[in-house]
Scaffold this motif. Structure first.
Motif, PDB file in Angstrom:
ATOM      1  N   LYS A 103       0.822  -1.215   0.000  1.00 20.77           N
ATOM      2  CA  LYS A 103       0.000   0.000   0.000  1.00 20.77           C
ATOM      3  C   LYS A 103       0.858   1.268   0.000  1.00 20.77           C
ATOM      4  O   LYS A 103       0.479   2.282  -0.564  1.00 20.77           O
ATOM      5  CB  LYS A 103      -0.936   0.013   1.209  1.00 20.77           C
ATOM      6  CG  LYS A 103      -1.883  -1.177   1.328  1.00 20.77           C
ATOM      7  CD  LYS A 103      -2.832  -1.288   0.150  1.00 20.77           C
ATOM      8  CE  LYS A 103      -3.905  -0.239   0.152  1.00 20.77           C
ATOM      9  NZ  LYS A 103      -4.898  -0.449  -0.940  1.00 20.77           N
ATOM     10  N   ASN A 104       2.018   1.195   0.648  1.00 18.21           N
ATOM     11  CA  ASN A 104       2.890   2.366   0.751  1.00 18.21           C
ATOM     12  C   ASN A 104       3.788   2.546  -0.459  1.00 18.21           C
ATOM     13  O   ASN A 104       4.531   3.526  -0.551  1.00 18.21           O
ATOM     14  CB  ASN A 104       3.765   2.276   2.005  1.00 18.21           C
ATOM     15  CG  ASN A 104       3.104   2.930   3.193  1.00 18.21           C
ATOM     16  OD1 ASN A 104       2.163   3.704   3.043  1.00 18.21           O
ATOM     17  ND2 ASN A 104       3.576   2.631   4.382  1.00 18.21           N
ATOM     18  N   GLY A 105       3.763   1.587  -1.386  1.00 22.06           N
ATOM     19  CA  GLY A 105       4.580   1.714  -2.575  1.00 22.06           C
ATOM     20  C   GLY A 105       6.011   1.249  -2.414  1.00 22.06           C
ATOM     21  O   GLY A 105       6.849   1.503  -3.288  1.00 22.06           O
ATOM     22  N   ASN A 106       6.334   0.562  -1.325  1.00 18.93           N
ATOM     23  CA  ASN A 106       7.683   0.034  -1.136  1.00 18.93           C
ATOM     24  C   ASN A 106       7.969  -1.133  -2.076  1.00 18.93           C
ATOM     25  O   ASN A 106       9.124  -1.407  -2.406  1.00 18.93           O
ATOM     26  CB  ASN A 106       7.885  -0.419   0.309  1.00 18.93           C
ATOM     27  CG  ASN A 106       7.695   0.713   1.300  1.00 18.93           C
ATOM     28  OD1 ASN A 106       6.620   0.866   1.879  1.00 18.93           O
ATOM     29  ND2 ASN A 106       8.730   1.512   1.483  1.00 18.93           N
ATOM     30  N   ILE A 107       6.917  -1.840  -2.460  1.00 14.74           N
ATOM     31  CA  ILE A 107       7.034  -2.961  -3.390  1.00 14.74           C
ATOM     32  C   ILE A 107       5.930  -2.842  -4.434  1.00 14.74           C
ATOM     33  O   ILE A 107       4.919  -2.176  -4.209  1.00 14.74           O
ATOM     34  CB  ILE A 107       6.939  -4.326  -2.662  1.00 14.74           C
ATOM     35  CG1 ILE A 107       5.662  -4.390  -1.816  1.00 14.74           C
ATOM     36  CG2 ILE A 107       8.168  -4.564  -1.811  1.00 14.74           C
ATOM     37  CD1 ILE A 107       5.489  -5.697  -1.049  1.00 14.74           C
ATOM     38  N   ASP A 108       6.138  -3.488  -5.582  1.00 15.26           N
ATOM     39  CA  ASP A 108       5.164  -3.412  -6.669  1.00 15.26           C
ATOM     40  C   ASP A 108       4.139  -4.531  -6.616  1.00 15.26           C
ATOM     41  O   ASP A 108       2.988  -4.357  -7.030  1.00 15.26           O
ATOM     42  CB  ASP A 108       5.877  -3.467  -8.018  1.00 15.26           C
ATOM     43  CG  ASP A 108       6.884  -2.339  -8.189  1.00 15.26           C
ATOM     44  OD1 ASP A 108       6.629  -1.235  -7.673  1.00 15.26           O
ATOM     45  OD2 ASP A 108       7.932  -2.575  -8.826  1.00 15.26           O
ATOM     46  N   ALA A 109       4.561  -5.707  -6.154  1.00 11.21           N
ATOM     47  CA  ALA A 109       3.685  -6.875  -6.112  1.00 11.21           C
ATOM     48  C   ALA A 109       4.188  -7.835  -5.034  1.00 11.21           C
ATOM     49  O   ALA A 109       5.358  -7.796  -4.656  1.00 11.21           O
ATOM     50  CB  ALA A 109       3.658  -7.579  -7.471  1.00 11.21           C
ATOM     51  N   VAL A 110       3.291  -8.662  -4.556  1.00  8.88           N
ATOM     52  CA  VAL A 110       3.648  -9.652  -3.528  1.00  8.88           C
ATOM     53  C   VAL A 110       3.478 -11.048  -4.104  1.00  8.88           C
ATOM     54  O   VAL A 110       2.398 -11.400  -4.590  1.00  8.88           O
ATOM     55  CB  VAL A 110       2.767  -9.521  -2.269  1.00  8.88           C
ATOM     56  CG1 VAL A 110       3.097 -10.627  -1.273  1.00  8.88           C
ATOM     57  CG2 VAL A 110       2.957  -8.162  -1.618  1.00  8.88           C
ATOM     58  N   ILE A 111       4.542 -11.845  -4.058  1.00  9.29           N
ATOM     59  CA  ILE A 111       4.482 -13.259  -4.421  1.00  9.29           C
ATOM     60  C   ILE A 111       5.128 -14.004  -3.254  1.00  9.29           C
ATOM     61  O   ILE A 111       6.336 -14.214  -3.221  1.00  9.29           O
ATOM     62  CB  ILE A 111       5.153 -13.543  -5.778  1.00  9.29           C
ATOM     63  CG1 ILE A 111       4.997 -15.012  -6.151  1.00  9.29           C
ATOM     64  CG2 ILE A 111       6.599 -13.066  -5.818  1.00  9.29           C
ATOM     65  CD1 ILE A 111       5.337 -15.326  -7.601  1.00  9.29           C
ATOM     66  N   ALA A 112       4.295 -14.396  -2.284  1.00  9.45           N
ATOM     67  CA  ALA A 112       4.823 -14.879  -1.011  1.00  9.45           C
ATOM     68  C   ALA A 112       3.917 -15.925  -0.384  1.00  9.45           C
ATOM     69  O   ALA A 112       3.527 -15.809   0.781  1.00  9.45           O
ATOM     70  CB  ALA A 112       5.013 -13.698  -0.050  1.00  9.45           C
ATOM     71  N   ALA A 113       3.587 -16.958  -1.162  1.00 11.94           N
ATOM     72  CA  ALA A 113       2.704 -18.017  -0.650  1.00 11.94           C
ATOM     73  C   ALA A 113       1.504 -17.390   0.056  1.00 11.94           C
ATOM     74  O   ALA A 113       1.123 -17.770   1.157  1.00 11.94           O
ATOM     75  CB  ALA A 113       3.468 -18.941   0.304  1.00 11.94           C
ATOM     76  N   MET A 114       0.880 -16.439  -0.613  1.00  9.21           N
ATOM     77  CA  MET A 114      -0.200 -15.629  -0.042  1.00  9.21           C
ATOM     78  C   MET A 114      -1.560 -16.134  -0.518  1.00  9.21           C
ATOM     79  O   MET A 114      -1.875 -16.092  -1.704  1.00  9.21           O
ATOM     80  CB  MET A 114      -0.010 -14.165  -0.438  1.00  9.21           C
ATOM     81  CG  MET A 114      -0.925 -13.188   0.254  1.00  9.21           C
ATOM     82  SD  MET A 114      -0.484 -11.500  -0.243  1.00  9.21           S
ATOM     83  CE  MET A 114      -1.661 -10.553   0.726  1.00  9.21           C
TER      84      MET A 114
END
Length: 279
Positions: A103-114
């Motif tokens: 949400k804060n823009g520190n990362i573009d996408a999450v790929i983390a067994a989510m």
């Protein structure tokens, strides 16, 4: 289970709202910025990953880098979207930090067994499932616990990670069992080894990774839930999400997905690669 433990997930999700409340400009900037176009300029995607989960994302103490299925898939997706000279960057996340960082823009996408859940979809958008996981049980070999039904009785203790979907599922499928929660998978497995519970529970892929490294432990009972993993992006990033979905389909079609999956799961006895792929 105490009210504090029951409400942990809700508190973690509320934290996302607080992050945006006290960092409004950052959240607004992140949601308005077209990340697909920005990343196209740099040919770089910054991914949020796990560093504590064998087979998906685990820190290699020799080189200080996380390695696993998620990491290799992220690299392949990045190159499929922006070309062979594109680069994937990685930031380690946890259950409670992955959404705020996104949400804060520190990362573009999450790929983390989510796991894709309706609650998480209030804050982020998910890709199509990239790994069809399901919740299972890890026990010491010779344990009388063979399935989730064996845990549904007073006196049985199940071990799980705080804030995970696994906790709620145990309450649903084995309401008579007591659940003890820990900060990460390492602590949870240590508790199992020391006899603090009858079984550890989370997604089967994660449990197979633990069992592979720890002789004397086995995954039992098959899966008692359907918990597909998705790649998360911030709300409003439709172009980036569409590109990820397209690239994922292409990787499955051209055999890249199969090669990556075989690299990490091919030697794990009983693991269903076609099931994980969604075939």
């Amino acid at each position: 289970m105490s009210k504090l433990r029951v409400n942990f997930k809700k508190l973690a999700l509320m934290a996302v709202g607080l992050v945006c409340l006290f960092a409004t400009s950052a959240c607004s900037k992140s949601s308005q910025k077209n990340l697909y176009q920005a990343d196209q300029q740099t040919k770089t995607i910054t991914w949020g990953i796990k560093s504590d989960t064998r087979l998906f994302g685990l820190m290699n103490i020799k080189n200080g880098k996380s390695e696993g299925f998620d990491i290799d898939l992220a690299k392949a997706l990045t190159k499929k979207i922006y070309g062979q000279d594109a680069q994937a960057k990685f930031e380690t996340t946890t259950i409670t930090t992955k959404i705020p960082l996104l949400k804060n823009g520190n990362i573009d996408a999450v790929i983390a067994a989510m796991t894709i859940t309706p609650e998480r979809q209030k804050y982020v958008d998910f890709s199509k499932p990239y790994f069809n996981a399901g919740q299972s049980l890890l026990v010491k070999e010779g344990s009388p616990v063979k399935s989730i039904a064996d845990l549904n009785q007073k006196g049985r203790v199940v071990l799980a990670v705080k804030g995970s979907v696994a906790v709620a599922n145990v309450k649903k499928y084995a309401p008579k069992a007591k659940v003890l929660e820990y900060d990460d998978y390492g602590q949870t497995f240590t508790a199992l080894k020391s006899g603090q519970g009858d079984a550890m529970t989370t997604d089967n892929g994660i449990l197979y990774g633990i069992a592979k490294e720890n002789p004397g432990y086995a995954v039992v009972g098959g899966t008692f839930t359907n918990e597909p993993y998705g790649i998360a992006v911030n709300k409003g990033q439709k172009q980036l999400l569409a590109a990820i979905n397209k690239a994922l389909s292409e990787l499955k079609a051209d055999g890249t997905y199969d090669r990556i999956a075989t690299k990490w799961f091919g030697d794990v006895a009983g693991f269903d690669l076609k099931g994980a792929k969604g075939e």
